[in-house]
Every structure is written in structure tokens, then in C-alpha cells.
Design a protein around this motif. Sequence first.
Motif, short mmCIF file in Angstrom:
data_model
loop_
_atom_site.label_atom_id
_atom_site.label_comp_id
_atom_site.label_asym_id
_atom_site.label_seq_id
_atom_site.Cartn_x
_atom_site.Cartn_y
_atom_site.Cartn_z
N GLY A 402 94.76 0.82 -6.14
CA GLY A 402 94.14 2.06 -5.69
C GLY A 402 94.61 2.54 -4.33
N LYS A 403 95.58 1.86 -3.71
CA LYS A 403 96.08 2.30 -2.40
C LYS A 403 96.72 3.68 -2.52
CE LYS A 403 97.12 -2.37 -0.74
NZ LYS A 403 98.20 -3.30 -0.30
N LYS A 404 96.48 4.52 -1.50
CA LYS A 404 97.02 5.87 -1.52
C LYS A 404 98.23 6.03 -0.60
CE LYS A 404 92.73 8.15 -2.89
NZ LYS A 404 91.77 9.23 -2.60
N TYR A 405 98.41 5.09 0.31
CA TYR A 405 99.56 5.17 1.20
C TYR A 405 99.94 3.78 1.68
CZ TYR A 405 95.93 4.88 4.82
OH TYR A 405 94.87 4.46 5.58
N ILE A 406 101.17 3.68 2.15
CA ILE A 406 101.71 2.45 2.72
C ILE A 406 101.77 2.64 4.23
CG2 ILE A 406 103.79 1.03 2.94
CD1 ILE A 406 104.41 1.71 0.02
N SER A 407 101.35 1.62 4.95
CA SER A 407 101.40 1.67 6.42
C SER A 407 102.22 0.50 6.94
CB SER A 407 99.98 1.66 7.00
OG SER A 407 99.26 0.54 6.51
N LYS A 408 102.18 0.30 8.24
CA LYS A 408 103.03 -0.73 8.84
C LYS A 408 102.61 -2.12 8.40
CE LYS A 408 105.11 -2.21 13.19
NZ LYS A 408 105.28 -1.93 14.64
N ASN A 409 103.61 -2.93 8.08
CA ASN A 409 103.37 -4.31 7.70
C ASN A 409 103.20 -5.16 8.96
OD1 ASN A 409 103.44 -6.90 6.49
ND2 ASN A 409 105.66 -6.97 6.72
N THR A 410 102.01 -5.73 9.11
CA THR A 410 101.72 -6.55 10.29
C THR A 410 101.52 -8.02 9.94
OG1 THR A 410 99.35 -6.07 10.06
CG2 THR A 410 100.64 -4.62 11.50
N ILE A 411 101.71 -8.32 8.66
CA ILE A 411 101.46 -9.70 8.22
C ILE A 411 102.73 -10.52 8.25
CG2 ILE A 411 100.67 -11.12 6.29
CD1 ILE A 411 98.92 -8.76 5.42
#
Length: 422
Positions: A402-411
Motif C-alpha cells: 500500500g505504499k504510495k511513494y519511496i523515500s530515502k533509505n536509512t536502514i
Amino acid sequence: MIMYSCKVSPGNVAKYARFWSSLPDIDIDYYCNSNNAAEIKQNIKLRKGVGNIDRAQELFNKFNRIPIYHSSHDIVKEDLYKELSCLPNRTHPSVQKYNDSPHIVQTLNEKKEFGKYAPLEFSEITRRLNLMRTDKLGHTCGHKSYYFLGELAELEEALIKYTIMSLLNKKFKLVSVPDILPKNVLESCGMAVNSDRTQIYSLDAVHHGSDLYLSGTAEMSLAGLLMNSTHSISDLPLKLAAVSRCYRAETSNIVEERGIYRVHQFTKVEMFAVTTPEQSEDMLEYIQKVQQELFSPLGFHMRILDMPPIELGAPAYRKYDIEAWMPGRNSYGEISSCSNCTDYQSRRLHIKYTDSNGNKYAHTLNGTACAIPRILIALIETHQDPKGKIFIPDVLQPYMNGKKYISKNTITPELKLAKIKK
């Protein structure tokens, strides 16, 4: 047809039968008919100039004069078939007029307007969001390789699941295929092996034998699965699909093919069809329509090209390419193709169908349903946002929880360059 009246011992009959069955059943009636020489020469000229019809017909005439029991019979026949195997498939009549330029059939979706914001390239977007690594990989997988991280890796899987579910709904049958194939399957599909122009990785001959190679596309594995098969006409057309890892030894210094546009390994969903000769042209249009239906909801601008003879390769009778607009590069890039190979592959692999008149050679077709990472380039560059997000198309959101956007990967931490101990 070649006919002999001489008598051969039963033992030699079995020997010659094995020899004949090991060779492709190329259409000798067409290629070795001197009346067709001019037409075939013109076709070779329009394609990439590979093949010598004069040499092939010379060997045919020589072979036809040798009795089946003569010591040079098998040698001349093998030379003949090597020469015949270099010749390209015929070319669709409407394609012959294109010269060296493709014909634009259709455009889909509008180019996205970014206003005053200058769209970034895929590599820059993924660098800023820590979603990919392509440098400092010498200690793992080397040049022309990559790591997808975090939500970009999720997006890759979402694309594969979306594509497979769409194909299953269209009654394609899913097959899990091997990535290691023997030489005869690759060559029968039209790939050059052990030549200066080969794109195929070979396994170490010392440890694994001299006949094993990494597959460049699931098309070859699916064709190999059907080798020496005969299908009822009522079961055609047969529509198969497969997800596989594809290996290509090719490299490129062309600016437009920088980054992950051309890499040594990638994941691809492939379509493969077997039809009667009467069905194959309609099937090519169907596969191309399926590609449109898969890609259009992803939101990027595309154009469909009917490719000229020089771009067909050896097996294709006709081929469509789809190019996507990549805003960060300010250029089009090929994301898929589909080809009608008529009986070029089926004669080499002995793929047949049966009807009331007996057994006949089928036609084979193939088409890319999803080639990662090029689809990702078009997606990410089209759906980038100045605020540092990447919007996910609606059709992919169910496959990303259900994600609508991708953001910065901090993991996932940045990869460090490690020294390799000898």
C-alpha cells in the motif's frame, strides 16, 4: 527434395538416421533453390550481411551428387548445414521498405512536465536516496553490476509480481526455467556462441565441460523445454511466461547506455508463444498489445517501433520495440521487444504440431513483459518529485504493502570498499 536409390545396410541406416536427426531441418526447398538466390541475397543485404547463399547452394549441389554411403557424405552435409545455419530468416514484406530506420507505429502517454524543476537521472536520484550501489563493487561482483537497496528492491519485486499476475490473468502458463543451457539450444534460438560477437557467458570448460552457457533470456530456456515436441493443433496457440536472471557479456561505451541501462545480469519476465503459421502474425500483434497494457498504467511516455531489417537479428521475421521516455536522460531507451520468428527456431529445435494432414513445423514468438532495470529507469525518472520522493504508480501499490511513494533509505548502510586478502 533429395532422393537416393542406393541400398544401405541396416546398421548404416540407423547411423545416418541419428546423423540427420542431430541437424536442424532447415527449409532446403527454399534456401537451396537457385530461383530464390537473388531474393535471399537481397534479404542478407537488408539484414546485417551475415551468410553466403552462393556457398550454401554450391555445397548443396555437391552434396546432392554424393552417394549416401560415400565417405565424404557426412562431412559435406555438415558443412552445408553450417552454411545454411548462418542465413537469416525471411523478412516481412512491409518491413523491407524501412531501410535502416524504424517506423513509429504509436505513442502512448504524454511526457511528464516538470516545470522549472530539471529532472534528475536515475543514478543521481538513487544516490541521493541511498537506493542503489554501482561503484566500489570490485570485492563482490565487479563492473556493470549493481545492488538495489530498501524500497527500490521492493519496487523490483513489485514489478515482477504485477507482471506475472497480469500474464496469468491472460491465461499464460508460468514456467520456472534453468539459467544454464547447452550450446545447441542457444544456437538453435539464433544466438552466436564462441564467436567474436558473442554475448554469451560460457562456463569453465575444464571443470564443467565445453557445452554449458549462462542463458541470456528465458526465451531460450522455454524454447529448449519444447525441443522435439509435437502439439495438437487444438492446443495452439500455447502461451508461456517465465521469470529468470539474464546474463549478457556485452558492454557499451555509448553515453546513452551509461549506468544500469546495460549491465551483465538482470531480471526479466519473458513471454513465449507457439502457434500455427496462420496464427503467428496475429499473435505478434497480441503480444505487442499485452506489452502496451502492462506498461501504460506505469505512467511513462512510450513509442512503439516496427523495426527495420538491419535490427531483426537472424531469427526474427518481424520485430516491434517499445522505447520509454527517460526524462533525466532527455532521451528514449528501449525497454522491450517482441518478435515473430516463424519456423526459424522450430525447425532447429524440431517443435511441431499435428493436424488432419500430419505433422508440420510450428511458429515461435517471444516478447519482453518486464525487463529490469530499464523499466526502473523510466519509472523513477518519470515519477520523481523535487521534494525527494518517488511516487509509486497505483497498479504497483498493492504489491508494496500500500505504499504510495519511496523515500530515502536509512536502514541499509553505505557499502565500504574492502581490501581483498590474497
